[in-house]
Design an enzyme around this catalytic site. Sequence first.
Site, short mmCIF file in Angstrom:
data_model
loop_
_atom_site.label_atom_id
_atom_site.label_comp_id
_atom_site.label_asym_id
_atom_site.label_seq_id
_atom_site.Cartn_x
_atom_site.Cartn_y
_atom_site.Cartn_z
N ALA A 82 13.70 8.83 16.85
CA ALA A 82 12.32 8.47 16.50
C ALA A 82 11.38 9.07 17.53
O ALA A 82 11.12 8.46 18.57
CB ALA A 82 12.18 6.96 16.45
N TYR A 151 5.75 17.79 24.64
CA TYR A 151 6.91 17.39 23.83
C TYR A 151 8.20 17.61 24.63
O TYR A 151 8.99 16.67 24.82
CB TYR A 151 6.97 18.19 22.53
CG TYR A 151 8.34 18.16 21.90
CD1 TYR A 151 9.21 19.24 22.05
CD2 TYR A 151 8.80 17.04 21.22
CE1 TYR A 151 10.48 19.21 21.52
CE2 TYR A 151 10.07 16.99 20.69
CZ TYR A 151 10.91 18.08 20.84
OH TYR A 151 12.18 18.04 20.33
#
Length: 339
Positions: A82, A151
């Site tokens: 997730a 990220y």
Amino acid sequence: MRVLLAGGAGYVGAHTAVALLDAGHEVVLLDDLSNTSSIAAERIAQITGKPAPLVVGDASDDSVVAGVFDEHGPIDAIVHLAAFKAVGESMQQPLEYYSNNLDTTFALVRVGVARGIRSFVFSSTGTVYADPADLPFTEDSTTSVDLSNPYSKSKRMNEVVLEDVARVHPDLNVTVLRYFNPVGAHESGLIGEDPSGIPNNLMPFVQRVAVGTLERIGIFGADYDTPDGTGLRDYIHVVDLALGHVAALEKAQPGFTVYNLGTGRPVSVLELIAAFERAVGRELPQTILGRRPGDVDATYCDPSKAARELDWVGTRTIDDATRDAWNWQSRNPQGFATA
Ligand code: WQD
């Protein structure tokens, strides 16, 4: 084994759920549906003939995670998929990326450890490698928490956190899987990659051009130091990737272990497009554009550690991936919204 898949209705999550169910395990999906559809959960059950209960909620909320254990326990393992994962978006929204990609891990580990899980598998990325001189990347290649985008940094930070958690919980098996470039779809064509908006990644963009919802493929640079001048990547079929998760859970090593999940066979942008054209049987409109900021010439791995320790190899080819991606996209021109 009953496995909680955080992000389980997503692209890799749904394929991992199918692989786990096919291997005789049970799954519970937790997903906030921010980048997928609840239809994915229905398709998992349709493919396997087995239940794939979906809890819609935020994996960074301890009470939501605890509720999953209360309602669907006992749970033996957590697979954490997730995360927000668009490099370009992370440059614009660093705080959202750090908070989501780390807070989900904190909550899942806190509750999972308190409830006695045996294994924690973390979805990481080959973009944590920092030195192209190390190619092909092994698990011992140079990594950094100071990478080109939030990220990748958030993923490396997660790995650092999990290594320390494993140190103080010797009874918890922590396995980090560094994905290279996931592509393709399940052979049924019922699940596949369905990013919201305009795809950042090459394969889903080519899929949309082939099905006619996007006009032309833009090739980001043809002047790289590669055989045909276009970027080289290690494209791993998502079904092989899913099987890597089953192997990591079934053959989990005590302590903290890292595996590269890739093919070790670099493929260029032009080669991927040519493979897709073979799958659809026609040429696809394409044009050479300038380089995309942050892109590297080449990234691919040495996957031999996973072969040795997990008895896992990514066998599916780029032709398998483009065939399966086209089968998915042509049956679902609007992705899950087609249903
Ligand atoms: C592949 C190649 C582009 C789009 C991504 C994620 C990363 C990781 C792996 C999860 C490059 C070229 C792309 C397009 C193009 N994911 N390209 N036209 O950048 O290697 O990494 O997947 O862990 O986080 O960022 O994948 O598919 O974006 O690019 O020419 O429209 O295709 O230049 O050479 P990337 P990508």
